[in-house]
Design a protein around this motif. Sequence first.
Motif, PDB file in Angstrom:
ATOM      1  N   GLY A  85       0.814  -1.200   0.000  1.00 15.76           N
ATOM      2  CA  GLY A  85       0.000   0.000   0.000  1.00 15.76           C
ATOM      3  C   GLY A  85       0.849   1.250   0.000  1.00 15.76           C
ATOM      4  O   GLY A  85       2.083   1.207  -0.125  1.00 15.76           O
ATOM      5  N   ARG A  86       0.166   2.379   0.150  1.00 15.63           N
ATOM      6  CA  ARG A  86       0.838   3.667   0.246  1.00 15.63           C
ATOM      7  C   ARG A  86       1.053   4.016   1.715  1.00 15.63           C
ATOM      8  O   ARG A  86       0.196   3.728   2.549  1.00 15.63           O
ATOM      9  CB  ARG A  86      -0.007   4.755  -0.409  1.00 15.63           C
ATOM     10  N   MET A  87       2.168   4.638   2.002  1.00 17.75           N
ATOM     11  CA  MET A  87       2.402   5.203   3.319  1.00 17.75           C
ATOM     12  C   MET A  87       2.393   6.715   3.162  1.00 17.75           C
ATOM     13  O   MET A  87       3.256   7.286   2.493  1.00 17.75           O
ATOM     14  CB  MET A  87       3.737   4.744   3.903  1.00 17.75           C
ATOM     15  N   ILE A  88       1.386   7.346   3.753  1.00 19.81           N
ATOM     16  CA  ILE A  88       1.237   8.790   3.632  1.00 19.81           C
ATOM     17  C   ILE A  88       1.982   9.462   4.789  1.00 19.81           C
ATOM     18  O   ILE A  88       1.762   9.123   5.957  1.00 19.81           O
ATOM     19  CB  ILE A  88      -0.254   9.190   3.659  1.00 19.81           C
ATOM     20  N   HIS A  89       2.851  10.396   4.452  1.00 18.22           N
ATOM     21  CA  HIS A  89       3.667  11.096   5.446  1.00 18.22           C
ATOM     22  C   HIS A  89       3.198  12.537   5.593  1.00 18.22           C
ATOM     23  O   HIS A  89       2.755  13.168   4.630  1.00 18.22           O
ATOM     24  CB  HIS A  89       5.138  11.091   5.030  1.00 18.22           C
ATOM     25  N   GLY A  90       3.316  13.045   6.807  1.00 19.22           N
ATOM     26  CA  GLY A  90       2.972  14.434   7.058  1.00 19.22           C
ATOM     27  C   GLY A  90       3.352  14.831   8.470  1.00 19.22           C
ATOM     28  O   GLY A  90       4.073  14.107   9.177  1.00 19.22           O
ATOM     29  N   ALA A  91       2.859  15.970   8.905  1.00 20.69           N
ATOM     30  CA  ALA A  91       3.110  16.462  10.257  1.00 20.69           C
ATOM     31  C   ALA A  91       1.866  17.153  10.781  1.00 20.69           C
ATOM     32  O   ALA A  91       1.174  17.852  10.050  1.00 20.69           O
ATOM     33  CB  ALA A  91       4.297  17.424  10.262  1.00 20.69           C
ATOM     34  N   LYS A  92       1.572  16.904  12.062  1.00 21.94           N
ATOM     35  CA  LYS A  92       0.469  17.567  12.748  1.00 21.94           C
ATOM     36  C   LYS A  92       0.990  18.154  14.044  1.00 21.94           C
ATOM     37  O   LYS A  92       1.590  17.442  14.855  1.00 21.94           O
ATOM     38  CB  LYS A  92      -0.674  16.578  13.027  1.00 21.94           C
ATOM     39  N   GLN A  93       0.782  19.449  14.191  1.00 17.79           N
ATOM     40  CA  GLN A  93       1.229  20.165  15.386  1.00 17.79           C
ATOM     41  C   GLN A  93       2.708  19.913  15.656  1.00 17.79           C
ATOM     42  O   GLN A  93       3.125  19.693  16.792  1.00 17.79           O
ATOM     43  CB  GLN A  93       0.381  19.758  16.594  1.00 17.79           C
ATOM     44  N   GLY A  94       3.477  19.909  14.569  1.00 19.81           N
ATOM     45  CA  GLY A  94       4.920  19.758  14.686  1.00 19.81           C
ATOM     46  C   GLY A  94       5.409  18.338  14.865  1.00 19.81           C
ATOM     47  O   GLY A  94       6.618  18.111  14.968  1.00 19.81           O
ATOM     48  N   LYS A  95       4.512  17.355  14.904  1.00 17.39           N
ATOM     49  CA  LYS A  95       4.910  15.964  15.083  1.00 17.39           C
ATOM     50  C   LYS A  95       4.697  15.192  13.785  1.00 17.39           C
ATOM     51  O   LYS A  95       3.650  15.302  13.145  1.00 17.39           O
ATOM     52  CB  LYS A  95       4.105  15.314  16.207  1.00 17.39           C
ATOM     53  N   LEU A  96       5.715  14.383  13.420  1.00 15.30           N
ATOM     54  CA  LEU A  96       5.628  13.575  12.205  1.00 15.30           C
ATOM     55  C   LEU A  96       4.632  12.438  12.391  1.00 15.30           C
ATOM     56  O   LEU A  96       4.495  11.889  13.487  1.00 15.30           O
ATOM     57  CB  LEU A  96       6.999  12.997  11.850  1.00 15.30           C
ATOM     58  N   PHE A  97       3.941  12.085  11.316  1.00 10.30           N
ATOM     59  CA  PHE A  97       3.046  10.931  11.367  1.00 10.30           C
ATOM     60  C   PHE A  97       3.134  10.153  10.069  1.00 10.30           C
ATOM     61  O   PHE A  97       3.548  10.671   9.029  1.00 10.30           O
ATOM     62  CB  PHE A  97       1.597  11.360  11.633  1.00 10.30           C
ATOM     63  N   GLU A  98       2.763   8.886  10.130  1.00  6.12           N
ATOM     64  CA  GLU A  98       2.648   8.013   8.970  1.00  6.12           C
ATOM     65  C   GLU A  98       1.263   7.365   8.989  1.00  6.12           C
ATOM     66  O   GLU A  98       0.756   7.017  10.038  1.00  6.12           O
ATOM     67  CB  GLU A  98       3.701   6.898   8.998  1.00  6.12           C
ATOM     68  N   GLU A  99       0.690   7.211   7.822  1.00  3.48           N
ATOM     69  CA  GLU A  99      -0.618   6.563   7.717  1.00  3.48           C
ATOM     70  C   GLU A  99      -0.598   5.602   6.544  1.00  3.48           C
ATOM     71  O   GLU A  99      -0.394   5.996   5.401  1.00  3.48           O
ATOM     72  CB  GLU A  99      -1.718   7.603   7.517  1.00  3.48           C
ATOM     73  N   SER A 100      -0.794   4.327   6.841  1.00  6.57           N
ATOM     74  CA  SER A 100      -0.782   3.304   5.799  1.00  6.57           C
ATOM     75  C   SER A 100      -2.150   3.184   5.148  1.00  6.57           C
ATOM     76  O   SER A 100      -3.169   3.122   5.839  1.00  6.57           O
ATOM     77  CB  SER A 100      -0.376   1.957   6.399  1.00  6.57           C
ATOM     78  N   GLN A 101      -2.184   3.167   3.824  1.00  4.01           N
ATOM     79  CA  GLN A 101      -3.402   2.944   3.053  1.00  4.01           C
ATOM     80  C   GLN A 101      -3.169   1.741   2.139  1.00  4.01           C
ATOM     81  O   GLN A 101      -2.392   1.813   1.200  1.00  4.01           O
ATOM     82  CB  GLN A 101      -3.763   4.178   2.214  1.00  4.01           C
ATOM     83  N   SER A 102      -3.832   0.629   2.459  1.00  2.19           N
ATOM     84  CA  SER A 102      -3.613  -0.596   1.693  1.00  2.19           C
ATOM     85  C   SER A 102      -4.119  -0.442   0.265  1.00  2.19           C
ATOM     86  O   SER A 102      -5.096   0.271   0.013  1.00  2.19           O
ATOM     87  CB  SER A 102      -4.294  -1.781   2.369  1.00  2.19           C
ATOM     88  N   TYR A 103      -3.466  -1.137  -0.642  1.00  2.03           N
ATOM     89  CA  TYR A 103      -3.884  -1.105  -2.036  1.00  2.03           C
ATOM     90  C   TYR A 103      -5.150  -1.924  -2.274  1.00  2.03           C
ATOM     91  O   TYR A 103      -5.934  -1.622  -3.173  1.00  2.03           O
ATOM     92  CB  TYR A 103      -2.780  -1.657  -2.936  1.00  2.03           C
ATOM     93  N   ASP A 104      -5.313  -2.982  -1.469  1.00  2.00           N
ATOM     94  CA  ASP A 104      -6.364  -3.930  -1.805  1.00  2.00           C
ATOM     95  C   ASP A 104      -6.925  -4.566  -0.543  1.00  2.00           C
ATOM     96  O   ASP A 104      -6.175  -4.934   0.372  1.00  2.00           O
ATOM     97  CB  ASP A 104      -5.796  -5.011  -2.730  1.00  2.00           C
TER      98      ASP A 104
END
Length: 524
Positions: A85-104
């Motif tokens: 899947g995709r791993m979406i990267h970003g930051a919220k309130q200065g903290k890094l986060f990762e969110e996995s979104q499966s392909y299937d």
Amino acid sequence: MKKQKVVVVGAGPVGALAALYAAGRGDDVEVYELRGDLRDPSTVPLNFTKSINLALSERGINSMKNANCPGLVEAVLEETIPMYGRMIHGAKQGKLFEESQSYDVHGRYIRAVDRAGLNKRLLDELEKMPNVKFFFDHKLVGADFRKNRAWFERRSKTLDDHAQNPTKSDPVEAKASKGSSEVEVAFDFMIGADGAHSAVRYHLMKFARLNYQQEYIDTLWCEFHISPSPTNDFKLSPNHLHIWPGGEFMFIAIPSLDKSFTSTLFLPASRFAEIDAQPEKLVNFFNENFPGVAGDLISESDLRKQYDENPHLPLISIKCSPYHYKSSVVILGDAAHAMVPFYGQGMNAGLEDVRTLFEFLDRHRPNILQADPDALAVEIDAHTEGRMMALEEYTKQRTPDAAAINDLALRNYQEMRSDVTSPIYRLRKWVEEALNNYFPKSGFATQYSRVSFGNERYSVVEKEVQRQGRWLLSGIVGVGLIPFVAWGGWWLWRWNRASHTGRGLTKWAAILGSKTEQIGRKFT
């Protein structure tokens, strides 16, 4: 029976697979490549950059399976990395986060594959075949598709090799004078798999009434390299395609077997120009838009160095038709339908071209085999007629499919750089996956799963996804109207009861009129 001579122009993955299909059917095959041997690390890619990793999915795998080369697919898959899947990267309130979104929803996955490694496997398979010859450092400079003749310019790098070993290196039909760098080659059938800037397509335009559409999107790409960790491990999850969505741009990372990541910055040309004008802003740009990359994954100094040294290259989308001229020539892969890389289908579509083409050729092969073996002229006519019919059918079927995946790839850029963070996108994906999982007979499936995990024609996928969208929209609208219908029914029931007395009717009419006026004001 007379063997057919097939000339394949382009020794990349698509050209190599086409040569395998042709050689496996007993044809004499010659492969011509503009560059040197692509298995040689010193061979410089045409875009003067390292080859970015590719996504290998069902269509490409299925096409290699149908090449009937024992052990080929297994060897290729051993050198891939599953991406679930995709791993979406970003930051919220200065903290890094990762969110996995499966392909299937069923756990199926695509595979990260090194282009050079895949290419080497295919060329090694070809080299085992006695009816295949390679001609590297040969540039197509002319072609006559009525007389089935082509002219190649031999680059000076290999002139000495040709002179020292003419029987092995020179085509039988090439009788160039001593010291000449140009050879003439006769052929029965030419396959052009020489990329987006195809020389075969250029010469095909002189013979076929070829419609041609070329578009550069307002985005450039620059490659980056994320090294393994100090403990020689992956710095990120190896089983995801990593995305830092930026709205109008993005940064992605794809795993490699050496535990590094091949990364790519996709950015509008105007934004590249802004950074080029003020290089000191590069790191801040990454920190603001791709948190966790600068410093953690790539050192700031290395980030600047790679940005300066690696070229900023354009992205092109090409559509054309027809793909052939009579029985003489056909173009495949990027030569026929170059697309932007956002669906990971460029190579897979090209490999599928090969399978589809030879299915049509095989379908008309019985007509060829029924020719009188004692009459050479009749035999040649049968080959020609059968191939002509096959190429016509191939162009007719493949043109709309290629146009569909070109359009889907363009639209997927919007999904990757922006929609992956949208609640609406996530809701539709969840609904489609739930319907597919719990009600498989409904026929619902996500667009991504249809494209990447099946062999359904691209044009059919596009129509089915549009149909699903209309059904989902109707369902959402229907569900949304339920409260209004219930409310209307309730008011109708109250009105009916009140209508038995004039005073009650007047009262409820006044209330209903007041409510209607309020609703009207809200909508206006």
